[in-house]
Enzyme design. Sequence first.
Site, PDB file in Angstrom:
ATOM      1  N   ASP A 336       0.692  -1.083   0.331  1.00 37.27           N
ATOM      2  CA  ASP A 336       0.247   0.142  -0.201  1.00 37.27           C
ATOM      3  C   ASP A 336       0.883   1.325   1.017  1.00 37.27           C
ATOM      4  OD1 ASP A 336      -2.787   1.441   0.779  1.00 37.27           O
ATOM      5  OD2 ASP A 336      -1.894   2.082   2.437  1.00 37.27           O
ATOM      6  N   GLU A 390       1.029  -0.407  -5.199  1.00 38.16           N
ATOM      7  CA  GLU A 390       0.434   0.131  -5.257  1.00 38.16           C
ATOM      8  C   GLU A 390       0.633   1.706  -5.983  1.00 38.16           C
ATOM      9  OE1 GLU A 390      -3.627   2.847  -3.154  1.00 38.16           O
ATOM     10  OE2 GLU A 390      -1.502   2.967  -2.598  1.00 38.16           O
TER      11      GLU A 390
END
EC number: 2.4.1.18
Length: 674
Positions: A336, A390
């Site tokens: 993330d 990401e």
Amino acid sequence: MADKQTNKEEVLKILEIDPWLSSHKSDIDLRMKRYREVRKALLGEGKGFSDFANGHHFFGFHKTPEGWYYREWAPAAEALYLIGDFNGWNRGSHPLVRKDGGVWEIFLPGPDALQHGSLVKVNVHHRGVMRDRIPLYIKRVIQSKNTNDFSGMIWEPDEPFVWTDGDFRIDRSKPPFIYETHIGMAQEREGIGTYKEFEDNLLPRVKKLGYNTIQIMAIMEHPYYASFGYHVSNYFAASSWFGIPEELKSMINKAHEMGITVLMDIVQSHAVKNISEGINEFDGTVHQFFHEGARGTHSAWDSKLFNYGKHEVIHFLLSNIKFWMEEYHFDGFRFDGVTSMIYNDHGLGTAFDSYDKYFSLNTDLDALTYLQFANELIREMRPDALSIAEDMSGMPGMCLPIEYGGIGFDYRLAMGMPDFWVKTLKMKDEDWDMGSMFHELSTTRYMEKRVGYVESHDQALVGDKTLIFRMADKEMYWNMNKGSQNLAVDRAIALHKMARLITISLGSEGYLNFMGNEFGHPEWIDFPREGNNWSFKHCRRQWNLADSDYLRYYDLNQFDIAMVHMMAGEGLMGGVPKPLDIDNRKKVISYRKDDHIFIFNFHPTDSYTEYELPIHEDSSWKVVLDTDEPLFGGQGRISHDVTFDGHKLKMNPEFTGITVYSPSRTGMLLKRVR
């Protein structure tokens, strides 16, 4: 020495793969120089990161036949005392002894000195301030229902979980079809779902849908449920919101038995700023783990930012990766917030419209080096494991091997795709640009794999809207029954299917869907909070909608099943689609992938009874999938029985092709049969 350095530079294939990087050769050389220097400083010669990332085997609580060892790294602390229900929370009876390198240790004689389920904390002294803290490497954290206070818990069951997934390996020759999930909201009842409920109810659904991978959010312990798991407090504790560690292990074990890969949404881009629950200021200082001052705080996320240049931080985070792979058998990670990690401004408001933006003083070289180490460790642990970035910036080399000069991820999320669909839906249908659509959905960096998607959890959260809710809005409340007639819903149903089929097929090597979006789950995700009176009404998935054959949600669910199985079964993921026709006036896009042709007619009203498609060969084709099939809530305007034979086209007699019927707002897949 100069010759050796030249040879090292020559093997950086990233410069051959992307010649536009030649003007930034010095930056890439610096990246690799930093990688080699820090790697050598950490490992010395002849060792790998799996030999290094063992903090969880040394720190924390460890039971031996003679007794218990408890160790912490707290270099700035002046004293540490172990406290818990085992000693009546006495803050002075069990001091830890300071060792070298800021390490503290205590030995409690006897295997029964600590009991499974005992509550513990550590009292940390720093410059006259005493704080009760949760041990850094604790494996379980629970919240008191009476005081809302969090405590560590000794987790050492008499009968450890027995894994039966020893033979499971990811088949890396097959593309990942990823079902993005959240354990707590995966159930239908208004409440927090459990690992056990997910194992029993969701895994069979995922298998039936055809997805071969689940990507689980919110696994690491987080004190605030509504953070979606992105404000992590305890990096080695599986979230107690959803059950006990053995239940998570059972769920992963069952997934493996079903042939499903399990990825963890790992959050190492930032940490919750909380002191009592988290790791912030554990030894009394901010700089133990994080940057000082403004650089150590994310202005948009209100969280703390790691100092990736500090060797002890690298050790902590790499040990965290190894722990989740060893202890819970995760098959890889979706990292993330990579964009936030690798730029000092976290990519906030930055348009990455030139290569100069990737290689500047704004780039955090320490973070890039850490990510290279992380990917190297993952590959050492499991050569078949997967890592996904990401990153919305599109950093060159993110998904190239480290030895090429890359960062080493397997895939990056194609974050521009959902943004494209949101932007497109804000236009009138007649203003949609077919050339832009083909470009946005098919363009990629050479040799760097993408996971394509129409929408993820980001587009489903309150404050945003899912694709179908943007199109149908309030009409979904009254007109999703198959007997209803509503133009807005008809449009939404048609475009929902078309958007997914064109996105999954335009060259992405992987595909992602957030749970429930496959059948057009209504409304948004709104976690319980003060603003909604702590309601769980919008923090669940209403699976009955997809299972009720009188509703149009059922039709969308059936289409998703057919689409995923078709793309997997026919090997249609990846590759370079060859455009056959992009007609902005007719709103038509068609392209070929080997023995398959995709045709999309996005025109809101116009159907083409004799749509001529040049394919420059004498061959025959049949429709094998289309979005207009009655099974998928369509009008059944496209025949699967007709064989389309190659012939000289009327409009272009010098071309050989096929002539098909292309109804408005439909997508179809043809397969060569001769």
